[in-house]
Write a protein that holds these residues in place. Structure first.
Motif, PDB file in Angstrom:
ATOM      1  N   VAL A  90       0.745  -0.950  -0.446  1.00 37.43           N
ATOM      2  CA  VAL A  90       0.246   0.316   0.304  1.00 37.43           C
ATOM      3  C   VAL A  90       0.495   1.379   0.162  1.00 37.43           C
ATOM      4  O   VAL A  90       0.353   2.147  -0.435  1.00 37.43           O
ATOM      5  CB  VAL A  90      -1.084   0.070   1.099  1.00 37.43           C
ATOM      6  N   ALA A  91       2.282   1.195   0.345  1.00 39.29           N
ATOM      7  CA  ALA A  91       2.923   2.188   0.581  1.00 39.29           C
ATOM      8  C   ALA A  91       3.480   2.750  -1.000  1.00 39.29           C
ATOM      9  O   ALA A  91       3.443   3.563  -1.270  1.00 39.29           O
ATOM     10  CB  ALA A  91       4.186   1.658   0.858  1.00 39.29           C
ATOM     11  N   ILE A  96      -0.646   6.656   2.399  1.00 38.55           N
ATOM     12  CA  ILE A  96      -0.471   6.703   3.036  1.00 38.55           C
ATOM     13  C   ILE A  96      -0.422   5.219   4.155  1.00 38.55           C
ATOM     14  O   ILE A  96      -1.791   5.360   5.245  1.00 38.55           O
ATOM     15  CB  ILE A  96      -1.388   7.969   5.008  1.00 38.55           C
ATOM     16  N   PRO A  97       0.295   4.477   4.673  1.00 41.21           N
ATOM     17  CA  PRO A  97       0.307   3.017   4.901  1.00 41.21           C
ATOM     18  C   PRO A  97       0.180   3.250   6.637  1.00 41.21           C
ATOM     19  O   PRO A  97      -1.399   2.432   6.889  1.00 41.21           O
ATOM     20  CB  PRO A  97       1.630   2.969   4.940  1.00 41.21           C
ATOM     21  N   LEU A  98       0.573   4.015   7.596  1.00 44.30           N
ATOM     22  CA  LEU A  98       0.020   4.344   9.004  1.00 44.30           C
ATOM     23  C   LEU A  98      -1.255   4.115   9.087  1.00 44.30           C
ATOM     24  O   LEU A  98      -2.251   4.016   9.514  1.00 44.30           O
ATOM     25  CB  LEU A  98       0.915   5.591   9.111  1.00 44.30           C
ATOM     26  N   ILE A 102      -4.523   1.752  10.245  1.00 44.24           N
ATOM     27  CA  ILE A 102      -5.531   1.604  11.694  1.00 44.24           C
ATOM     28  C   ILE A 102      -6.505   1.538  11.433  1.00 44.24           C
ATOM     29  O   ILE A 102      -7.370   1.000  11.562  1.00 44.24           O
ATOM     30  CB  ILE A 102      -4.968   3.243  12.181  1.00 44.24           C
ATOM     31  N   PHE A 103      -6.737   2.338   9.675  1.00 46.45           N
ATOM     32  CA  PHE A 103      -8.634   2.412   9.481  1.00 46.45           C
ATOM     33  C   PHE A 103      -9.065   1.057   8.853  1.00 46.45           C
ATOM     34  O   PHE A 103     -10.186   0.570   8.422  1.00 46.45           O
ATOM     35  CB  PHE A 103      -8.433   3.727   8.476  1.00 46.45           C
ATOM     36  N   CYS A 204       8.649   7.431   9.457  1.00 44.40           N
ATOM     37  CA  CYS A 204       8.541   7.694   7.862  1.00 44.40           C
ATOM     38  C   CYS A 204       8.449   6.918   7.095  1.00 44.40           C
ATOM     39  O   CYS A 204       8.090   7.198   6.187  1.00 44.40           O
ATOM     40  CB  CYS A 204      10.828   8.326   8.538  1.00 44.40           C
ATOM     41  N   THR A 205       9.155   5.837   8.175  1.00 42.09           N
ATOM     42  CA  THR A 205       8.727   4.610   6.998  1.00 42.09           C
ATOM     43  C   THR A 205       7.360   4.303   6.596  1.00 42.09           C
ATOM     44  O   THR A 205       6.602   3.859   5.485  1.00 42.09           O
ATOM     45  CB  THR A 205       9.247   3.156   7.122  1.00 42.09           C
TER      46      THR A 205
END
Length: 597
Positions: A90-91, A96-98, A102-103, A204-205
């Motif tokens: 997804v990156a 925005i992978p984070l 989460i969602f 960052c990653t």
């Protein structure tokens, strides 16, 4: 104690300064973009973002999230399925992978239409204000000075350009955190410092790996400065290695090392930083269709200067007239202070610390500037130098595709040094406040055209909230009928020259595929997926030559030089708009298709 004195004492606390700066960032965001972009169910403006800044990137980022949300959980957990032959991270959709992870966890309780891009952007503004305030709070406890610092960082033209344009690249607060970790190093235990750098590298990653080398570069210069002064080799080695390992380690479950995507891109020479861009308000805007550019000035006072290539828009780094004036002023004050304070250099300890900062800051800024300028350095339309980088170095930085963005650490270090220098080099606090307020007013007036441009663009996000957006493909009977009959869209090679580099076409098919649970062999991503897409198509045509048919697939060609493999398979080709399709199904009955003879 008076209320005023109590307030002053309160704002001397670091967390209060941070929260106050964050509040400033939130207020500025709301004034600039309004509240409709924050509505979680407002996705209409995302599905046709071309109507905003003429770009499809935001649509691609949103579709990446939707595809990831609809994909089954796997390991690595960051993989999505459906827009490439094999799963990809997804990156690589810049979603925005984070936030995506989460969602996705919360997906069962979320509405069908859900977006988090507005939430992410207002968070970026809040954190820019918070850490911007902390940068000067180390040297002055003035409410006014810290507030002005927050404002200047939040209204940064570089941040303004990236907001909603490349959302994952709006996280400039990551650079400010790195600067803060350098500034506040002497107040932290060694283990705390290592942990914070490690957390930052992983963050960052998880947001955009592009920030990893930027943050790591600042960290290495910070460690070098500390090493010069204290010569603690073991601590320096540990702190140099652990955050990098953590950044790589978090990339594994994110899926960064999974699958057959390209490791980088070509053309670093085109997407570089131009040496005039720190004072050049020229902001070329790429309009994806046929690659043409529009030009927007980010300054009310300074003229647009020419660039070596329009693609140097990626190196856009206009500081603003107010900040340029402040940098010149601080430079003059610094020279004066060196002359007046030369007796201090008789103290070896003072001299060592002072020189260590000068050396390491200079190294950081020079190295990042050279990386940003790439193999061909330019000033305006003139080429200053042309150096053929060793292949392994070129390939290493080609991973990040656009070297011009490496100017961002230099950009924010200039701002930080200017603001810190003002508070340190001028003894009278009231005079400092007056100077910073005047500078901020000049900055806002100078940047006003850019504020108006962005505000007018994203008014449409509000206006389109209740509007019905229909994918243009649904205007055709053929695509309406195919929606219930096919489960796969196969792009005919070479896809690297078509769908993988054509965001507007990719998003057109992605939206259609998402609506109808159809898989695509290729799509527009931050990494080229054409190699596996082309191999898959060739295998498919090889099977066709052996007598197999694929009635549940449709073949798409974006150009008229892609017909050979399809014709060898005995399939009739039809023109639809500005591209071509073929299928085992009978398409001759559709009046909006033109048979290609």
């Amino acid at each position: 104690m008076s209320v005023i004195n109590k307030t002053k004492l309160l704002f001397e606390k670091r967390y209060v300064a941070f929260l106050w700066g964050a509040l400033i960032g939130i207020i500025i965001f709301l004034l600039q973009y309004g509240v409709d972009v924050l509505c979680f169910t407002n996705v209409t403006w995302l599905t046709h973002s071309n109507d905003l800044e003429g770009l499809w990137d935001l649509t691609q980022h949103y579709y990446g999230w939707v595809v990831y949300r609809n994909s089954p959980w796997t390991f690595p957990i960051g993989l999505l399925e459906g827009i490439a032959v094999n799963p990809i991270s997804v990156a690589y959709t810049d979603s925005i992978p984070l936030f995506a992870i989460i969602f996705k966890v919360l997906s069962p309780i979320l509405p069908a239409n859900f977006q988090y891009f507005g939430l992410f952007e207002i968070m970026c503004y809040a954190l820019m204000g918070g850490f911007g305030s902390l940068i000067t709070h180390k040297f002055t406890k003035s409410i006014i000075n810290n507030s002005v610092s927050a404002v200047l960082f939040v209204i940064s033209p570089v941040l303004l350009k990236r907001t909603f344009y490349h959302s994952a690249l709006s996280a400039h607060f990551l650079i400010l955190i790195a600067i803060c970790l350098w500034i506040y190093r002497d107040e932290m235990a060694d283990i705390t410092h290592v942990i914070l750098w490690s957390v930052l590298s992983m963050l960052c990653t998880l947001i955009n790996p592009y920030y990893v080398p930027m943050v790591m570069g600042i960290m290495f210069c910070s460690l070098l400065q500390s090493l010069i002064v204290k010569k603690r080799w073991i601590y320096t080695l540990v702190c140099a290695l652990v955050p990098g390992v953590c950044a790589l380690a978090i990339g594994w479950p994110l899926g960064l090392f999974y699958g057959e995507v390209s490791s980088g891109g070509e053309g670093l020479e085109m997407v570089s930083f131009n040496a005039d861009q720190l004072f050049n308000p020229n902001n070329p805007l790429l309009r994806h269709s046929d690659y043409w550019f529009d030009y927007v000035s980010y300054s009310k006072f300074l003229p647009n200067l020419p660039l070596h290539t329009d693609w140097q828009m990626e190196g856009f780094s206009y500081l603003g007239l107010g900040m340029l004036i402040l940098i010149v002023l601080v430079g003059i004050l610094w020279i004066i202070s060196l002359v007046k304070g030369r007796d201090k250099f008789k103290d070896k300890g003072y001299r060592k610390v002072y020189i260590s900062y000068i050396i390491t800051i200079a190294i950081c800024m020079v190295v990042f500037t050279l990386l940003a300028m790439g193999p061909d350095g330019s000033l305006g339309t003139h080429v200053l130098y042309s150096i053929k980088w060793p292949k392994f170095i070129y390939n290493l930085f080609a991973i990040f595709r656009t070297c011009g963005r490496f100017i961002w650490p230099v950009y924010y270090m200039f701002m930080s040094l200017a603001l810190i220098g003002t508070t340190v080099l001028i003894d009278k606090k009231r005079l400092v406040s007056i100077i910073l307020i005047v500078i901020t007013i000049i900055q806002i007036v100078d940047l006003w055209p850019s504020f108006v441009y962005k505000r007018d663009v994203y008014k449409k996000a509000s206006a389109d909230y209740d509007a019905d957006y229909t994918n243009p493909l649904y205007q055709s009977d053929v695509w309406k009928d195919l929606a219930g009959q096919i489960d796969e869209i196969i792009f005919v090679p070479p896809t690297d020259k078509s769908i993988c580099f054509r965001a507007e076409k990719s998003c057109l098919f992605e939206g259609y595929a998402i609506d109808n649970d159809i898989k695509m062999s290729a799509s527009y991503c931050s990494r080229d997926v054409s190699a596996m897409a082309d191999e898959y198509a060739k295998e498919n045509f090889a099977k066709r030559r052996n007598g197999e048919t694929f009635p549940n697939a449709i073949y798409v060609m974006l150009y008229d030089n892609m017909f050979d493999a399809v014709r060898e398979a005995g399939l009739p080709i039809y023109r639809y708009g500005d591209f071509y399709i073929a299928s085992d199904r009978d398409l001759s009955k559709y009046s909006d298709l033109e048979l290609v003879k």
